[in-house]
Write a protein that holds these residues in place. Structure first.
Motif, short mmCIF file in Angstrom:
data_model
loop_
_atom_site.label_atom_id
_atom_site.label_comp_id
_atom_site.label_asym_id
_atom_site.label_seq_id
_atom_site.Cartn_x
_atom_site.Cartn_y
_atom_site.Cartn_z
N GLN A 76 99.93 82.72 81.07
CA GLN A 76 100.28 82.24 80.23
C GLN A 76 99.37 80.91 80.21
O GLN A 76 99.43 80.56 79.09
N THR A 77 99.32 80.16 81.27
CA THR A 77 98.16 78.92 81.80
C THR A 77 97.19 79.61 81.01
O THR A 77 96.64 78.36 80.05
N ILE A 78 96.62 79.88 81.64
CA ILE A 78 95.19 80.60 81.18
C ILE A 78 94.69 80.64 78.98
O ILE A 78 93.94 79.82 78.68
N PHE A 79 96.16 81.22 78.80
CA PHE A 79 96.01 81.71 76.89
C PHE A 79 96.80 80.72 76.08
O PHE A 79 97.29 80.70 74.94
N TYR A 80 97.60 79.71 76.43
CA TYR A 80 98.29 78.25 75.63
C TYR A 80 97.70 78.10 74.87
O TYR A 80 98.28 78.00 73.77
N GLY A 81 96.24 78.09 75.12
CA GLY A 81 95.61 77.00 73.75
C GLY A 81 95.04 78.41 72.62
O GLY A 81 94.21 77.98 71.45
N SER A 82 95.66 79.42 73.08
CA SER A 82 94.84 80.90 72.63
C SER A 82 94.66 80.81 70.96
O SER A 82 93.50 80.33 69.86
N ALA A 83 95.68 80.43 70.48
CA ALA A 83 96.36 80.69 69.17
C ALA A 83 96.11 79.29 68.39
O ALA A 83 95.11 80.08 67.21
N LEU A 84 95.24 78.90 68.70
CA LEU A 84 94.93 77.19 68.08
C LEU A 84 93.72 77.66 67.49
O LEU A 84 93.12 77.47 66.66
N GLY A 85 92.90 78.35 68.95
CA GLY A 85 91.31 78.47 68.45
C GLY A 85 91.21 79.52 67.66
O GLY A 85 90.17 79.52 67.06
N VAL A 86 92.04 80.50 67.61
CA VAL A 86 91.91 81.96 66.93
C VAL A 86 91.77 82.04 65.84
O VAL A 86 91.13 82.04 64.91
N ALA B 46 94.00 82.17 51.66
CA ALA B 46 93.70 83.18 53.05
C ALA B 46 94.26 82.90 54.42
O ALA B 46 95.34 83.93 55.20
N VAL B 47 94.00 81.64 54.62
CA VAL B 47 94.48 81.13 56.70
C VAL B 47 95.88 81.15 56.14
O VAL B 47 96.75 82.07 57.05
N ILE B 48 96.17 80.74 55.45
CA ILE B 48 97.47 80.79 55.18
C ILE B 48 98.43 81.63 55.10
O ILE B 48 100.06 81.80 55.45
N SER B 49 98.28 82.33 54.15
CA SER B 49 98.80 83.83 54.28
C SER B 49 98.66 84.97 55.79
O SER B 49 100.35 85.28 55.90
N LEU B 50 97.47 84.16 56.28
CA LEU B 50 97.21 84.89 57.85
C LEU B 50 98.42 84.55 58.35
O LEU B 50 98.79 85.37 59.00
N VAL B 51 98.74 83.39 58.47
CA VAL B 51 99.57 82.00 58.92
C VAL B 51 100.80 83.28 59.17
O VAL B 51 101.93 82.95 60.04
N LEU B 52 101.48 83.25 57.88
CA LEU B 52 102.71 83.58 57.42
C LEU B 52 102.91 85.22 57.84
O LEU B 52 104.35 85.36 58.76
N VAL B 53 102.16 85.75 57.83
CA VAL B 53 102.11 87.29 58.67
C VAL B 53 102.08 87.44 59.99
O VAL B 53 103.37 87.98 60.63
N ASN B 54 101.23 86.50 60.61
CA ASN B 54 102.02 86.67 62.42
C ASN B 54 102.78 85.89 62.36
O ASN B 54 103.91 85.71 63.87
N THR B 55 104.02 84.70 61.77
CA THR B 55 104.59 84.27 61.99
C THR B 55 106.12 84.53 61.19
O THR B 55 106.99 84.05 62.02
N LEU B 56 105.97 84.63 60.24
CA LEU B 56 107.60 84.43 58.93
C LEU B 56 108.23 86.08 59.76
O LEU B 56 109.40 85.49 61.22
N PRO B 57 107.85 87.22 60.54
CA PRO B 57 108.99 87.92 60.86
C PRO B 57 109.77 88.10 62.50
O PRO B 57 110.48 88.06 62.46
#
Length: 270
Positions: A70-80, A191-202
């Motif tokens: 988990q530690t190695i990929f803590y910040g991956s979502a930010l970069g992605v 587009a980015v807002i939609s992508l974030v919502l798709v990944n987080t709202l559910p």
């Protein structure tokens, strides 16, 4: 006959390799491109460094929680998602500036234009993500050394799988989705807002909709599928799927959004 052959050659549409070179040039002609690439790397490796320095021994110790390494990929979502913003802008900017009309004049095949952009997004995303994963591993190993903890085995199959797959595939897949959503919205921010919502709202909804929902729907989201594909999700956890099903899920997401974006791009005026 020679003149006729020359005219045919002159009138022939450009090959996809030429279109890719053209789109590649356009990408790096935008001053913000190298800046966003640097920000993507700084966000991920910088966050890992902060956790390593200030999180204490427990934060950088061996796999814990529901995700291995988990530690190695803590910040991956930010970069992605920083990369997703770049790719959405790569597509959305041609609509905002009106350059799409010139692009389609030079290359009338809208399929070829879209595919060229997506190829660039995929290759650049995976390459950058792989380099960032290796950087995160080096930072984590340094933290473990400083804390006097055992180092991770860099040749362990589970770690190799995570390094090779997770951040690179994450930047590639989420970048592709953002780019294609920008075709639908003609706008990078939407587009980015939609992508974030798709990944987080559910995922957020799972705490309100019961165990049956929580154990079925969130694992089908792109981010969860990527974790399963990289071997980061622990079997039996809410986000876990076997790697084969995870691959099918990601292909389904990409195919569905690609089909819709291509239909829209073909039918809509520039």
């Amino acid at each position: 006959m020679i003149a006729t052959a020359l005219n045919v050659h002159a009138d022939a549409p450009p090959r996809i390799t030429a279109t890719i070179r053209s789109e590649w040039t356009k990408l790096w002609a935008v001053p913000s491109t190298p800046v966003l690439i640097v920000i993507t790397g700084v966000l991920t490796m910088g966050f890992t460094a902060l956790i390593t320095v200030f999180g204490g021994d427990a934060a950088i110790a061996a796999p814990h929680g529901e995700s291995q390494y988990q530690t190695i990929f803590y910040g991956s979502a930010l970069g992605v998602f920083a990369y997703a913003f770049l790719t959405a802008g790569f597509m959305g900017s041609v609509y905002r500036s009106g350059m799409i009309a010139y692009t389609l004049t030079a290359t009338s095949s809208r399929t070829k234009v879209l595919l060229s952009k997506l190829i660039i997004v995929a290759v650049l995303g995976y390459a950058a993500g792989l380099m960032i994963s290796l950087g995160n591993l080096a930072v984590t190993q340094g933290g473990l050394t400083a804390a006097g903890l055992p180092l991770l085995d860099p040749m362990a199959p589970s770690l190799v799988r995570a390094i090779v797959v997770f951040t690179g595939a994450g930047m590639m897949v989420q970048g592709l989705l953002a780019c294609m959503l920008a075709v639908l919205f003609r706008n990078a921010t939407a587009a980015v807002i939609s992508l974030v919502l798709v990944n987080t709202l559910p995922v957020v909804a799972a705490q309100f909709l019961g165990e049956s929902y929580a154990m079925s729907i969130p694992r089908l989201l792109p981010g969860s599928l990527l974790e399963s594909l990289a071997g980061l999700s622990v079997p039996g956890s809410a986000g876990y799927l076997p790697w084969g099903w995870a691959m099918i899920g990601l292909i389904t997401w990409l195919s569905a959004i690609f089909s819709v974006s291509l239909i829209v791009m073909r039918k809509r005026d520039a």
